[in-house]
Motif scaffolding. Structure first.
Motif, PDB file in Angstrom:
ATOM      1  N   ALA A   1      -8.655   6.739   0.791  1.00  0.00           N
ATOM      2  CA  ALA A   1      -9.267   6.097   1.690  1.00  0.00           C
ATOM      3  C   ALA A   1      -8.009   5.571   2.557  1.00  0.00           C
ATOM      4  O   ALA A   1      -6.917   5.327   2.049  1.00  0.00           O
ATOM      5  CB  ALA A   1      -9.960   4.584   1.352  1.00  0.00           C
ATOM      6  N   LEU A   2      -7.948   5.790   3.820  1.00  0.00           N
ATOM      7  CA  LEU A   2      -6.833   5.509   4.796  1.00  0.00           C
ATOM      8  C   LEU A   2      -7.214   4.628   5.905  1.00  0.00           C
ATOM      9  O   LEU A   2      -8.221   4.534   6.358  1.00  0.00           O
ATOM     10  CB  LEU A   2      -6.342   6.711   5.343  1.00  0.00           C
ATOM     11  CG  LEU A   2      -6.033   8.047   4.533  1.00  0.00           C
ATOM     12  CD1 LEU A   2      -5.881   9.257   5.500  1.00  0.00           C
ATOM     13  CD2 LEU A   2      -4.690   7.924   3.677  1.00  0.00           C
ATOM     14  N   ARG A   3      -6.099   3.564   6.086  1.00  0.00           N
ATOM     15  CA  ARG A   3      -6.406   2.530   6.823  1.00  0.00           C
ATOM     16  C   ARG A   3      -5.911   2.884   8.310  1.00  0.00           C
ATOM     17  O   ARG A   3      -4.959   3.776   8.656  1.00  0.00           O
ATOM     18  CB  ARG A   3      -5.507   1.332   6.550  1.00  0.00           C
ATOM     19  CG  ARG A   3      -5.510   0.158   7.354  1.00  0.00           C
ATOM     20  CD  ARG A   3      -4.737  -1.016   6.882  1.00  0.00           C
ATOM     21  NE  ARG A   3      -3.229  -0.916   6.635  1.00  0.00           N
ATOM     22  CZ  ARG A   3      -2.726  -1.725   6.021  1.00  0.00           C
ATOM     23  NH1 ARG A   3      -3.193  -2.751   5.434  1.00  0.00           N
ATOM     24  NH2 ARG A   3      -1.506  -1.792   5.988  1.00  0.00           N
ATOM     25  N   ALA A   4      -7.063   2.665   9.295  1.00  0.00           N
ATOM     26  CA  ALA A   4      -6.691   3.085  10.607  1.00  0.00           C
ATOM     27  C   ALA A   4      -5.564   2.198  11.122  1.00  0.00           C
ATOM     28  O   ALA A   4      -5.524   1.005  10.975  1.00  0.00           O
ATOM     29  CB  ALA A   4      -7.931   2.952  11.639  1.00  0.00           C
ATOM     30  N   GLY A   5      -4.739   2.836  11.896  1.00  0.00           N
ATOM     31  CA  GLY A   5      -3.545   1.967  12.489  1.00  0.00           C
ATOM     32  C   GLY A   5      -2.313   2.430  11.969  1.00  0.00           C
ATOM     33  O   GLY A   5      -1.279   2.655  12.513  1.00  0.00           O
ATOM     34  N   ASP A   6      -2.225   2.254  10.436  1.00  0.00           N
ATOM     35  CA  ASP A   6      -1.026   2.877  10.038  1.00  0.00           C
ATOM     36  C   ASP A   6      -0.964   3.860   8.854  1.00  0.00           C
ATOM     37  O   ASP A   6       0.105   4.119   8.369  1.00  0.00           O
ATOM     38  CB  ASP A   6      -0.277   1.555   9.641  1.00  0.00           C
ATOM     39  CG  ASP A   6      -1.042   0.887   8.327  1.00  0.00           C
ATOM     40  OD1 ASP A   6      -2.015   1.184   8.038  1.00  0.00           O
ATOM     41  OD2 ASP A   6      -0.389  -0.163   7.951  1.00  0.00           O
ATOM     42  N   LEU A   7      -2.336   4.212   8.672  1.00  0.00           N
ATOM     43  CA  LEU A   7      -2.523   5.166   7.685  1.00  0.00           C
ATOM     44  C   LEU A   7      -2.170   4.938   6.289  1.00  0.00           C
ATOM     45  O   LEU A   7      -1.908   5.629   5.401  1.00  0.00           O
ATOM     46  CB  LEU A   7      -2.111   6.584   8.057  1.00  0.00           C
ATOM     47  CG  LEU A   7      -3.155   7.375   8.643  1.00  0.00           C
ATOM     48  CD1 LEU A   7      -3.400   6.878   9.743  1.00  0.00           C
ATOM     49  CD2 LEU A   7      -2.456   8.819   8.959  1.00  0.00           C
ATOM     50  N   ALA A   8      -2.099   3.463   5.787  1.00  0.00           N
ATOM     51  CA  ALA A   8      -1.933   3.154   4.507  1.00  0.00           C
ATOM     52  C   ALA A   8      -3.016   3.673   3.584  1.00  0.00           C
ATOM     53  O   ALA A   8      -3.968   3.935   4.072  1.00  0.00           O
ATOM     54  CB  ALA A   8      -2.060   1.732   4.349  1.00  0.00           C
ATOM     55  N   TYR A   9      -2.413   4.096   2.462  1.00  0.00           N
ATOM     56  CA  TYR A   9      -3.248   5.192   1.556  1.00  0.00           C
ATOM     57  C   TYR A   9      -3.505   4.251   0.378  1.00  0.00           C
ATOM     58  O   TYR A   9      -2.895   3.784  -0.344  1.00  0.00           O
ATOM     59  CB  TYR A   9      -2.149   6.203   1.047  1.00  0.00           C
ATOM     60  CG  TYR A   9      -2.660   7.336   0.000  1.00  0.00           C
ATOM     61  CD1 TYR A   9      -3.136   8.487   0.592  1.00  0.00           C
ATOM     62  CD2 TYR A   9      -2.817   6.834  -1.243  1.00  0.00           C
ATOM     63  CE1 TYR A   9      -3.707   9.442  -0.304  1.00  0.00           C
ATOM     64  CE2 TYR A   9      -3.157   8.004  -2.081  1.00  0.00           C
ATOM     65  CZ  TYR A   9      -3.645   9.261  -1.719  1.00  0.00           C
ATOM     66  OH  TYR A   9      -4.200  10.222  -2.520  1.00  0.00           O
TER      67      TYR A   9
ATOM     68  N   PRO B   1       0.981  -1.286   0.047  1.00  0.00           N
ATOM     69  CA  PRO B   1      -0.101  -0.003   0.007  1.00  0.00           C
ATOM     70  C   PRO B   1       0.818   1.251  -0.067  1.00  0.00           C
ATOM     71  O   PRO B   1       1.959   1.150   0.680  1.00  0.00           O
ATOM     72  CB  PRO B   1      -0.814  -0.071   1.248  1.00  0.00           C
ATOM     73  CG  PRO B   1      -0.602  -1.484   1.841  1.00  0.00           C
ATOM     74  CD  PRO B   1       0.419  -2.149   1.209  1.00  0.00           C
ATOM     75  N   GLY B   2       0.189   2.417  -0.395  1.00  0.00           N
ATOM     76  CA  GLY B   2       1.023   3.651  -0.463  1.00  0.00           C
ATOM     77  C   GLY B   2       1.063   4.238   0.805  1.00  0.00           C
ATOM     78  O   GLY B   2       0.241   3.954   1.562  1.00  0.00           O
ATOM     79  N   GLY B   3       1.821   5.266   0.741  1.00  0.00           N
ATOM     80  CA  GLY B   3       1.999   6.207   1.935  1.00  0.00           C
ATOM     81  C   GLY B   3       2.602   5.951   3.073  1.00  0.00           C
ATOM     82  O   GLY B   3       2.867   6.611   4.225  1.00  0.00           O
ATOM     83  N   LEU B   4       2.989   4.426   3.210  1.00  0.00           N
ATOM     84  CA  LEU B   4       3.905   3.873   4.403  1.00  0.00           C
ATOM     85  C   LEU B   4       5.138   4.246   4.415  1.00  0.00           C
ATOM     86  O   LEU B   4       5.978   3.993   5.312  1.00  0.00           O
ATOM     87  CB  LEU B   4       3.533   2.547   4.563  1.00  0.00           C
ATOM     88  CG  LEU B   4       2.074   2.039   4.859  1.00  0.00           C
ATOM     89  CD1 LEU B   4       1.983   0.481   4.604  1.00  0.00           C
ATOM     90  CD2 LEU B   4       1.545   2.514   5.841  1.00  0.00           C
ATOM     91  N   GLN B   5       5.774   4.620   3.294  1.00  0.00           N
ATOM     92  CA  GLN B   5       7.286   4.936   2.983  1.00  0.00           C
ATOM     93  C   GLN B   5       7.347   6.302   2.582  1.00  0.00           C
ATOM     94  O   GLN B   5       6.712   6.955   1.832  1.00  0.00           O
ATOM     95  CB  GLN B   5       7.797   3.757   2.063  1.00  0.00           C
ATOM     96  CG  GLN B   5       7.618   2.297   2.312  1.00  0.00           C
ATOM     97  CD  GLN B   5       8.258   1.730   1.362  1.00  0.00           C
ATOM     98  OE1 GLN B   5       9.520   1.223   1.763  1.00  0.00           O
ATOM     99  NE2 GLN B   5       7.756   1.299   0.288  1.00  0.00           N
ATOM    100  N   ILE B   6       8.731   6.622   3.050  1.00  0.00           N
ATOM    101  CA  ILE B   6       8.914   7.985   2.910  1.00  0.00           C
ATOM    102  C   ILE B   6       9.940   7.794   1.569  1.00  0.00           C
ATOM    103  O   ILE B   6      10.006   8.987   0.887  1.00  0.00           O
ATOM    104  CB  ILE B   6       9.752   8.840   3.890  1.00  0.00           C
ATOM    105  CG1 ILE B   6       9.963  10.207   3.841  1.00  0.00           C
ATOM    106  CG2 ILE B   6      11.207   8.165   3.924  1.00  0.00           C
ATOM    107  CD1 ILE B   6      10.511  10.921   5.016  1.00  0.00           C
ATOM    108  N   SER B   7      10.347   6.580   1.080  1.00  0.00           N
ATOM    109  CA  SER B   7      11.207   6.732  -0.074  1.00  0.00           C
ATOM    110  C   SER B   7      10.682   5.492  -0.805  1.00  0.00           C
ATOM    111  O   SER B   7      10.560   4.371  -0.027  1.00  0.00           O
ATOM    112  CB  SER B   7      12.537   6.646   0.431  1.00  0.00           C
ATOM    113  OG  SER B   7      13.430   6.815  -0.722  1.00  0.00           O
TER     114      SER B   7
END
Ligand SMILES: [Cu+2]
Length: 321
Positions: free
Chosen positions: A234-242, A60-66
């Motif tokens: 849509a964002l996943r609760a707990g880790d904010l996966a995008y 999933p997107g959004g979990l990494q800065i790079s």
């Protein structure tokens, strides 16, 4: 449509990944499992080409800065709650150079989402890009606490895929985290009622249909916004996966009507709770309706307690349109 095909391909890849994971007797997340071995074996120059089909094969997107050699370099990492600030950042390539060529997606080169970790505050912004590649936008976050900044973009470079990079942002001030609003199939914003039909299904694309009404009457003259009659994040609760969400149909395609229904295709990477944010435009104003959804379960009909959600006016003032 094209995106539907992509998502179906993803589902097939996911199924295959399950098999692989079982084969080696490991139980890690299938999305990660699919990705890791493939990336290790690939020649770097071949990677970009074989990645066609998409964001699909990625975690999933959004979990990494790079990711994929691109880095979100967030210049502003703290702001003060309740005070206007400027958010500045740069997207850098593997050589550290600022990326200054982007493909337009949904009418913009880059979409910036800022969400509080408790998923109560949400902003959808469109920063300005300076000639040196630095992006900036005004932002005003009403509540203290941890936030996640998401940059959703596609570099205009051969083989580049759509990326969502995420970085942490802190808003200083007295902090009181809130519970995730309860699941609900209805949301109210500025006198509009938005009803959600359909639900997220883990690992599979599913249709989410939103129906907009005002004073009990269906709204049938929604205005195009970002190339569609609505924009859903849509964002996943707990880790904010995008999650990547695609509108079904677009204005002017001959079949898509300007309301009251707006449909999307979305795939949840796992079970669990998600917060959905629908931006829609009517009477010249963009408004945001938010819903909590549990993947795999239909949303209950009763409205969530209004005390849980940030007031609509706050959601609105962040729109940089
Ligand atoms: Cu946007």
């Amino acid at each position: 449509m094209k995106t539907g095909v992509k998502i179906t391909a993803f589902a097939a890849a996911l199924a295959g990944a399950f098999g692989t994971a079982y084969g080696v007797g490991q139980t890690f997340d299938p999305v990660v499992a699919e990705r890791s071995p493939a990336h290790e074996e690939r020649h770097p120059s071949a990677a970009a080409e074989s990645d066609h089909g998409g964001t699909a094969a990625h975690a999933p997107g959004g979990l990494q800065i790079s990711e994929d050699g691109y880095t979100l370099d967030l210049d502003t990492s703290t702001v003060t709650a309740g005070e206007p600030a400027e958010l500045r950042f740069t997207v850098r390539d593997a050589n550290g150079r600022a990326v200054d060529e982007y493909r337009r997606e949904h009418d913009k080169e880059l979409h910036l989402i800022v969400a509080s970790r408790d998923l109560v505050t949400y902003r959808h912004l469109h920063p300005e890009r300076a000639p040196d590649g630095t992006w900036s936008t005004p932002v005003d976050l009403p509540r203290a606490g941890g936030y996640r900044v998401f940059a959703d973009f596609t570099p205009d470079r051969p083989g580049a895929e759509s990326l969502t990079l995420g970085a942490d942002l802190a808003a200083s001030g007295p902090y009181s985290p809130r519970q995730l609003p309860r699941p609900s199939a209805t949301a109210r914003v500025d006198g509009y009622d938005v009803k959600l039909t359909g639900t997220l299904t883990p690992g599979r694309a599913s249709e989410l249909r939103l129906t907009v009404s005002r004073d009990g009457r269906p709204v049938t003259d929604l205005q195009p916004y970002l190339g569609a009659y609505g924009h859903l994040v849509a964002l996943r609760a707990g880790d904010l996966a995008y999650l990547h969400v695609h509108p079904e149909g677009e204005p002017g395609d001959g079949t898509t009507r300007p309301g009251p229904h707006v449909s999307f295709s979305a795939t949840a990477p796992s079970g669990g709770s998600y917060r959905l944010f629908l931006d829609f435009k009517h009477d010249g104003v963009v408004r945001t309706a938010a819903f909590t959804v549990e993947a795999g379960k239909a949303a209950p009909e009763q409205p969530a307690s209004p005390g849980h959600t940030e007031t609509p006016g706050h959601s609105l003032d962040g729109h940089g349109h």
